[in-house]
Write a protein that holds these residues in place. Structure first.
Motif, PDB file in Angstrom:
ATOM      1  N   ARG A 188       0.841  -1.204   0.000  1.00 32.97           N
ATOM      2  CA  ARG A 188       0.000   0.000   0.000  1.00 32.97           C
ATOM      3  C   ARG A 188       0.880   1.259   0.000  1.00 32.97           C
ATOM      4  O   ARG A 188       1.632   1.485   0.941  1.00 32.97           O
ATOM      5  N   ASP A 234      -9.439   5.842  -3.556  1.00 32.41           N
ATOM      6  CA  ASP A 234      -8.397   6.638  -2.893  1.00 32.41           C
ATOM      7  C   ASP A 234      -7.678   7.528  -3.893  1.00 32.41           C
ATOM      8  O   ASP A 234      -7.423   8.707  -3.634  1.00 32.41           O
ATOM      9  N   LYS A 277       2.035   5.293   0.188  1.00 30.82           N
ATOM     10  CA  LYS A 277       1.686   6.517   0.917  1.00 30.82           C
ATOM     11  C   LYS A 277       1.463   7.581  -0.162  1.00 30.82           C
ATOM     12  O   LYS A 277       2.408   8.099  -0.740  1.00 30.82           O
ATOM     13  N   TRP A 278       0.197   7.884  -0.431  1.00 32.39           N
ATOM     14  CA  TRP A 278      -0.154   8.709  -1.581  1.00 32.39           C
ATOM     15  C   TRP A 278       0.298  10.156  -1.467  1.00 32.39           C
ATOM     16  O   TRP A 278       0.734  10.749  -2.463  1.00 32.39           O
ATOM     17  N   ASP A 279       0.163  10.786  -0.292  1.00 31.73           N
ATOM     18  CA  ASP A 279       0.485  12.217  -0.188  1.00 31.73           C
ATOM     19  C   ASP A 279       1.897  12.548  -0.667  1.00 31.73           C
ATOM     20  O   ASP A 279       2.064  13.434  -1.509  1.00 31.73           O
TER      21      ASP A 279
END
Length: 103
Positions: free
Chosen positions: A47, A79, A49-51
Motif C-alpha cells: 500500500r 483513494d 503513501k499517496w500524499d
C-alpha cells in the motif's frame, strides 16, 4: 515508446523511454523492493503513501496536467480519485486526471 500530447496540434507524440518495457514488466511480476521508479513510472509493492507521491509529482511537473493510470482494486481507485481531486489546482494550473480499470 510512451505517448506525450503535443501542445500545438493535440496529437500524441511518441518518445523513446529510457528503459525497456520488458524491464518494467519483469519487475512488476517479481518486485524486489518496496518502490522502484522507471522515470515517471512508479511501481509500489504494498500500500503506497499517496500524499508524498502526489506532492513530488506536483512539484516535478508544475503547471502541467498529470495522468494517473491505475488498474486494480476499486477501493484503491477511490483513494486515487480523492488524491487527484485534492492535488488538482486551478491556481497552480495543474489537473490530476485518473484513468482506471477495475478488475
Amino acid at each position: 515508446f510512451w505517448g506525450r500530447q503535443s501542445v500545438h496540434d493535440m496529437k500524441t507524440l511518441q518518445e523513446k523511454s529510457s528503459f525497456e518495457k520488458k524491464e518494467l514488466f519483469a519487475y512488476m511480476l517479481n518486485p524486489t523492493e518496496t518502490e522502484k521508479k522507471f522515470n515517471d513510472v512508479r511501481v509500489v509493492k504494498g500500500r503506497p503513501k499517496w500524499d508524498p507521491i502526489f506532492q513530488s509529482i506536483a512539484k516535478m511537473h508544475p503547471k502541467k496536467n498529470v495522468g494517473v493510470m491505475f488498474c486494480g482494486n476499486p477501493f484503491i481507485g477511490k483513494d486515487l480519485k480523492k488524491m487527484c481531486i485534492r492535488y488538482s489546482s486551478v491556481e497552480r494550473g495543474q489537473l490530476f486526471r485518473l484513468h482506471k480499470e477495475n478488475f
